[in-house]
Design a protein around this motif. Structure first.
Motif, mmCIF file in Angstrom:
data_model
loop_
_atom_site.group_PDB
_atom_site.id
_atom_site.type_symbol
_atom_site.label_atom_id
_atom_site.label_comp_id
_atom_site.label_asym_id
_atom_site.label_seq_id
_atom_site.Cartn_x
_atom_site.Cartn_y
_atom_site.Cartn_z
ATOM 1 N N THR A 146 -6.784 3.714 -0.848
ATOM 2 C CA THR A 146 -5.713 2.764 -0.546
ATOM 3 C C THR A 146 -5.321 2.830 0.919
ATOM 4 O O THR A 146 -5.081 1.796 1.572
ATOM 5 C CB THR A 146 -4.487 3.050 -1.431
ATOM 6 O OG1 THR A 146 -4.868 2.963 -2.814
ATOM 7 C CG2 THR A 146 -3.366 2.071 -1.151
ATOM 8 N N GLN A 173 -7.791 7.926 -5.014
ATOM 9 C CA GLN A 173 -7.278 6.552 -4.966
ATOM 10 C C GLN A 173 -6.298 6.375 -3.805
ATOM 11 O O GLN A 173 -6.266 5.335 -3.144
ATOM 12 C CB GLN A 173 -6.586 6.212 -6.289
ATOM 13 C CG GLN A 173 -6.095 4.788 -6.391
ATOM 14 C CD GLN A 173 -7.245 3.791 -6.420
ATOM 15 O OE1 GLN A 173 -8.324 4.087 -6.939
ATOM 16 N NE2 GLN A 173 -7.040 2.612 -5.847
ATOM 17 N N ASN A 181 0.818 -1.208 0.000
ATOM 18 C CA ASN A 181 0.000 0.000 0.000
ATOM 19 C C ASN A 181 0.852 1.258 0.000
ATOM 20 O O ASN A 181 0.491 2.245 -0.661
ATOM 21 C CB ASN A 181 -0.946 -0.010 1.201
ATOM 22 C CG ASN A 181 -2.062 -1.026 1.045
ATOM 23 O OD1 ASN A 181 -2.986 -0.834 0.280
ATOM 24 N ND2 ASN A 181 -1.962 -2.132 1.777
ATOM 25 N N GLN A 197 -5.673 -1.409 -9.170
ATOM 26 C CA GLN A 197 -4.873 -0.543 -8.302
ATOM 27 C C GLN A 197 -3.463 -0.387 -8.840
ATOM 28 O O GLN A 197 -2.898 0.715 -8.824
ATOM 29 C CB GLN A 197 -4.852 -1.132 -6.888
ATOM 30 C CG GLN A 197 -4.277 -0.221 -5.822
ATOM 31 C CD GLN A 197 -4.284 -0.873 -4.455
ATOM 32 O OE1 GLN A 197 -3.705 -1.942 -4.262
ATOM 33 N NE2 GLN A 197 -4.948 -0.245 -3.489
ATOM 34 N N GLN A 224 -8.004 1.088 3.007
ATOM 35 C CA GLN A 224 -7.906 -0.356 2.869
ATOM 36 C C GLN A 224 -6.714 -0.898 3.651
ATOM 37 O O GLN A 224 -6.794 -1.967 4.269
ATOM 38 C CB GLN A 224 -7.798 -0.746 1.403
ATOM 39 C CG GLN A 224 -7.740 -2.262 1.183
ATOM 40 C CD GLN A 224 -7.761 -2.630 -0.290
ATOM 41 O OE1 GLN A 224 -7.992 -1.775 -1.144
ATOM 42 N NE2 GLN A 224 -7.514 -3.895 -0.571
ATOM 43 N N VAL A 235 2.082 1.723 -3.582
ATOM 44 C CA VAL A 235 1.012 2.263 -4.437
ATOM 45 C C VAL A 235 0.749 3.721 -4.122
ATOM 46 O O VAL A 235 0.585 4.558 -5.027
ATOM 47 C CB VAL A 235 -0.260 1.418 -4.264
ATOM 48 C CG1 VAL A 235 -1.439 2.062 -4.985
ATOM 49 C CG2 VAL A 235 -0.041 0.005 -4.789
ATOM 50 N N MET A 236 0.710 4.077 -2.841
ATOM 51 C CA MET A 236 0.444 5.463 -2.456
ATOM 52 C C MET A 236 1.551 6.398 -2.925
ATOM 53 O O MET A 236 1.278 7.529 -3.366
ATOM 54 C CB MET A 236 0.264 5.547 -0.943
ATOM 55 C CG MET A 236 -0.999 4.844 -0.444
ATOM 56 S SD MET A 236 -1.096 4.695 1.353
ATOM 57 C CE MET A 236 -1.394 6.423 1.775
#
Length: 409
Positions: A248, A244, A216, A287, A251, A219-220
């Protein structure tokens, strides 16, 4: 019977962690018991008192001397049972030679009992033979001529009873020692199993935290970089990237709380974010697309019959492989995820087109590729990770659903 009770009570009881509490009076009763040496001194005292009070003054000195010689060694009978028996038997022979009858001959039976209670079969048989020889000699000298058999049988039976009682005490003591040892061994095994369970749970939580946080955050970070570049030229794309990022982060928090066991099933996040599995691979691929790693997903076969923990393993393997591709490959890299489901096994194959070193630097057990290998090994699988012949990187494994490894994930 009193002697046997004393011997039996001295044996240590088995230890149990969950032993019920003793009644309030038990401690007082235990504290009021006399130590064994007091019982051992009681026999000589009583026999000496009997001699002093029943014998004529003329024969009192030899009677007191022989009684003391027969009974006082009993004070050391627990420390050296064979030696004490030998001394008592020798004194009894002297008594027989000087032709003096004494009640203190019972000391020989006590010594026989002690040998039987503390020695093996051979020592007991030898001591019994010595006592039986003494019984025969005593009956030959002091029994009436027309009534030899009755006292001989009676005294022999008494000697046999003393020996049998000692053997029973020794057997009981050995049994209690075996029970105590078994209880202690079981306690050690339970403690060891508890420590192993704690260590395994810590490893599981560490592995889950690594997968959740690493994926995560990667991705962030990618989405944040994309939002920064697009904030002036394409504000709408920047806004979508920020949304998004927010999703994220939520989650990630939900997954972390679930892994730590603090998420209740009635919370809204539990409904919005179910336990990830093969069905959530599409969201994971989307994602990664948003983070800058175009990902193609191919799922062959129905995954409805795959256990939930096996699906979680597949999801974490794919997640870790895609996260590594996102971190270690240049822009423009594409990834492909292939998952094959059957009743016996699940195959996972993740490839990317980007160049990377032969293998990332080694990480502690439970992290990165070592953690992926541990997950695959829980289902009897061997994870293969390395560069592909035509370029790029590949991660592949096969999970055996019949291995029962889901309980270890």
């Amino acid at each position: 019977m009193t002697e046997a009770a004393v011997e039996t009570r001295t044996a240590p009881p088995a230890r149990h962690r969950d032993r019920p509490a003793r009644p309030p009076g038990a401690a007082r009763r235990r504290g009021s018991r006399l130590p064994p040496v007091v019982w051992d001194a009681l026999v000589p005292a009583l026999l000496l008192a009997n001699v002093v009070t029943t014998h004529e003054p003329s024969g009192l000195p030899p009677a007191v001397a022989l009684t003391a010689a027969l009974t006082l060694p009993l004070l050391w009978r627990r420390r050296a049972p064979r030696t004490v028996f030998a001394v008592v038997a020798a004194v009894a022979l002297v008594q027989w030679l000087v032709d003096v009858q004494l009640p203190a001959d019972v000391a020989l039976l006590v010594a026989l009992y002690t040998v039987a209670a503390h020695s093996g079969r051979r020592g007991t048989l030898l001591a019994g033979a010595v006592v039986e020889a003494g019984v025969l000699l005593a009956c030959l000298r002091w029994a009436p001529a027309d009534a030899f058999l009755t006292p001989f049988v009676a005294v022999t039976a008494t000697a046999v009873a003393a020996a049998v009682l000692g053997v029973n005490v020794r057997t009981t003591r050995a049994y209690l020692a075996a029970v105590e040892e078994r209880a202690a061994r079981l306690e050690r095994e339970q403690e060891q199993q508890a420590r192993l369970a704690v260590a395994e749970e810590r490893t599981r939580i560490t592995r889950e935290m690594h997968d959740i946080v690493t994926h995560n955050l990667s991705v962030m970070v990618a989405l944040t970089d994309a939002a920064v570049h697009a904030q002036h030229r394409a504000p709408q794309k920047a806004t979508a990237a920020m949304l998004q990022i927010s999703e994220t982060g939520r989650q990630a928090l939900t997954d972390m709380r679930r892994s730590l066991g603090v998420l209740r099933t009635d919370e809204p996040d539990a409904q919005r974010h179910p336990l990830p599995g093969i069905g959530q691979l599409r969201s994971l691929a989307d994602q990664m697309d948003a983070a800058g790693l175009p990902t193609r997903l191919e799922v062959d076969g129905a995954h409805g019959g795959v256990p939930a923990t096996a699906q979680l393993t597949v999801y974490r393997l794919v997640q870790e492989a895609l996260t590594n591709a996102l971190k270690h490959t240049p822009p423009g890299t594409r990834a492909t995820v292939r998952v094959g489901c059957s009743a016996e096994a699940v195959t996972v194959d993740v490839t990317d087109s980007g160049p990377r070193p032969a293998e990332p630097a080694a990480t502690p057990s439970g992290h990165g590729i070592p953690g992926m290998r541990e997950r695959a090994a829980a289902y009897g699988g061997t994870l293969r990770a390395g560069p592909l012949p035509g370029g790029g990187w590949g991660v592949a494994t096969r999970l055996d659903l019949r291995s029962g490894g889901e309980a270890r994930v």
